[in-house]
Scaffold this motif. Structure first.
Motif, PDB file in Angstrom:
ATOM      1  N   LYS A  34      22.985 100.289  48.152  1.00  0.00           N
ATOM      2  CA  LYS A  34      21.753 100.410  47.349  1.00  0.00           C
ATOM      3  C   LYS A  34      21.752  99.406  46.198  1.00  0.00           C
ATOM      4  O   LYS A  34      20.694  98.922  45.796  1.00  0.00           O
ATOM      5  CB  LYS A  34      21.590 101.827  46.829  1.00  0.00           C
ATOM      6  CG  LYS A  34      21.174 102.792  47.921  1.00  0.00           C
ATOM      7  CD  LYS A  34      20.663 104.079  47.346  1.00  0.00           C
ATOM      8  CE  LYS A  34      20.149 104.938  48.492  1.00  0.00           C
ATOM      9  NZ  LYS A  34      19.190 105.905  48.058  1.00  0.00           N
ATOM     10  N   ILE A  37      20.723  96.058  47.728  1.00  0.00           N
ATOM     11  CA  ILE A  37      19.283  96.060  48.003  1.00  0.00           C
ATOM     12  C   ILE A  37      18.503  95.884  46.697  1.00  0.00           C
ATOM     13  O   ILE A  37      17.534  95.121  46.635  1.00  0.00           O
ATOM     14  CB  ILE A  37      18.859  97.343  48.734  1.00  0.00           C
ATOM     15  CG1 ILE A  37      19.469  97.373  50.134  1.00  0.00           C
ATOM     16  CG2 ILE A  37      17.345  97.464  48.811  1.00  0.00           C
ATOM     17  CD1 ILE A  37      19.312  98.693  50.846  1.00  0.00           C
ATOM     18  N   GLY A  38      18.918  96.575  45.653  1.00  0.00           N
ATOM     19  CA  GLY A  38      18.241  96.461  44.361  1.00  0.00           C
ATOM     20  C   GLY A  38      18.330  95.055  43.790  1.00  0.00           C
ATOM     21  O   GLY A  38      17.337  94.516  43.294  1.00  0.00           O
ATOM     22  N   THR A  94      14.388 105.933  44.451  1.00  0.00           N
ATOM     23  CA  THR A  94      15.675 106.195  45.104  1.00  0.00           C
ATOM     24  C   THR A  94      15.911 105.205  46.243  1.00  0.00           C
ATOM     25  O   THR A  94      16.870 105.344  46.991  1.00  0.00           O
ATOM     26  CB  THR A  94      15.697 107.633  45.661  1.00  0.00           C
ATOM     27  OG1 THR A  94      14.619 107.800  46.569  1.00  0.00           O
ATOM     28  CG2 THR A  94      15.614 108.639  44.530  1.00  0.00           C
ATOM     29  N   LEU A  95      15.026 104.209  46.378  1.00  0.00           N
ATOM     30  CA  LEU A  95      15.172 103.207  47.429  1.00  0.00           C
ATOM     31  C   LEU A  95      16.372 102.301  47.189  1.00  0.00           C
ATOM     32  O   LEU A  95      16.991 101.814  48.130  1.00  0.00           O
ATOM     33  CB  LEU A  95      13.912 102.349  47.537  1.00  0.00           C
ATOM     34  CG  LEU A  95      12.625 103.066  47.937  1.00  0.00           C
ATOM     35  CD1 LEU A  95      11.441 102.125  47.812  1.00  0.00           C
ATOM     36  CD2 LEU A  95      12.759 103.593  49.355  1.00  0.00           C
ATOM     37  N   PHE A  96      16.659 102.033  45.928  1.00  0.00           N
ATOM     38  CA  PHE A  96      17.761 101.141  45.571  1.00  0.00           C
ATOM     39  C   PHE A  96      18.270 101.508  44.188  1.00  0.00           C
ATOM     40  O   PHE A  96      17.687 102.330  43.481  1.00  0.00           O
ATOM     41  CB  PHE A  96      17.325  99.673  45.617  1.00  0.00           C
ATOM     42  CG  PHE A  96      16.028  99.384  44.909  1.00  0.00           C
ATOM     43  CD1 PHE A  96      15.958  99.300  43.530  1.00  0.00           C
ATOM     44  CD2 PHE A  96      14.866  99.188  45.631  1.00  0.00           C
ATOM     45  CE1 PHE A  96      14.775  99.039  42.887  1.00  0.00           C
ATOM     46  CE2 PHE A  96      13.666  98.908  45.007  1.00  0.00           C
ATOM     47  CZ  PHE A  96      13.626  98.840  43.626  1.00  0.00           C
ATOM     48  N   ASN A  97      19.352 100.868  43.804  1.00  0.00           N
ATOM     49  CA  ASN A  97      19.958 101.091  42.491  1.00  0.00           C
ATOM     50  C   ASN A  97      19.096 100.388  41.442  1.00  0.00           C
ATOM     51  O   ASN A  97      18.987  99.163  41.441  1.00  0.00           O
ATOM     52  CB  ASN A  97      21.384 100.539  42.490  1.00  0.00           C
ATOM     53  CG  ASN A  97      22.130 100.841  41.211  1.00  0.00           C
ATOM     54  OD1 ASN A  97      21.593 100.684  40.123  1.00  0.00           O
ATOM     55  ND2 ASN A  97      23.366 101.265  41.356  1.00  0.00           N
ATOM     56  N   THR A  98      18.512 101.159  40.538  1.00  0.00           N
ATOM     57  CA  THR A  98      17.586 100.578  39.556  1.00  0.00           C
ATOM     58  C   THR A  98      18.300  99.731  38.514  1.00  0.00           C
ATOM     59  O   THR A  98      17.718  98.780  38.001  1.00  0.00           O
ATOM     60  CB  THR A  98      16.781 101.686  38.858  1.00  0.00           C
ATOM     61  OG1 THR A  98      17.676 102.624  38.282  1.00  0.00           O
ATOM     62  CG2 THR A  98      15.861 102.383  39.850  1.00  0.00           C
TER      63      THR A  98
END
Length: 157
Positions: A34, A37-38, A94-98
């Motif tokens: 994640k 991805i972020g 919650t799609l990726f690490n902010t």
């Protein structure tokens, strides 16, 4: 798009993409998939925003050169505000690490600006576009510039 414009885009986007790849690798090591991805998403957002802004700025420079500086200031302010809006929108995703997304967004923005400044300093951009003289048609008697000036001032009389 002019060759100088394309070169400026290339010289800014490539270092930003490389910084994004490094950010994704570091984020993958620290925060897992994640995080990668972020970080990648943050870099892509920066490249898209800044690339579209550079394209728009070059269009304005060709059409309205007297507005170039004001448009540049307005454009950068708008881009930073839009990046802040993107951060706010994806704050609780919650799609990726902010955290990786935000740090990548910041890092990629700084790399883009530094690379663009360097590319602009290295570019050999003419201050004034030289006028092209019309080529005489075959078989016509075209006077030289000196003859035209002499005729205009009456020096041959």
């Amino acid at each position: 798009m002019q060759p100088n414009d394309a070169r400026m885009l290339l010289y800014s986007a490539v270092p930003t993409a490389l910084a994004g790849a490094v950010g994704a690798a570091v984020s993958a090591a620290l925060a897992g998939g994640k995080g990668a991805i972020g970080a990648a998403a943050g870099s892509v957002v920066v490249i898209l925003f800044m690339g579209m802004g550079l394209f728009a700025l070059q269009k304005v420079a060709k059409s309205f050169p007297h507005l170039f500086q004001a448009m540049g200031l307005l454009l950068y302010t708008t881009q930073i505000l839009l990046l802040a809006v993107v951060l706010a929108v994806f704050k609780d995703t919650t799609l990726f690490n902010t955290q990786a997304f935000g740090l990548s967004l910041l890092g990629a923005t700084l790399v883009w600006i530094a690379a663009q400044a360097r590319a602009h300093m290295k570019a050999k951009i003419l201050y004034v576009e030289p006028e092209s003289s019309p080529t005489p048609a075959a078989g016509t008697d075209e006077k030289s510039d000196a003859q035209v000036k002499a005729a205009a001032t009456g020096a041959n009389s």
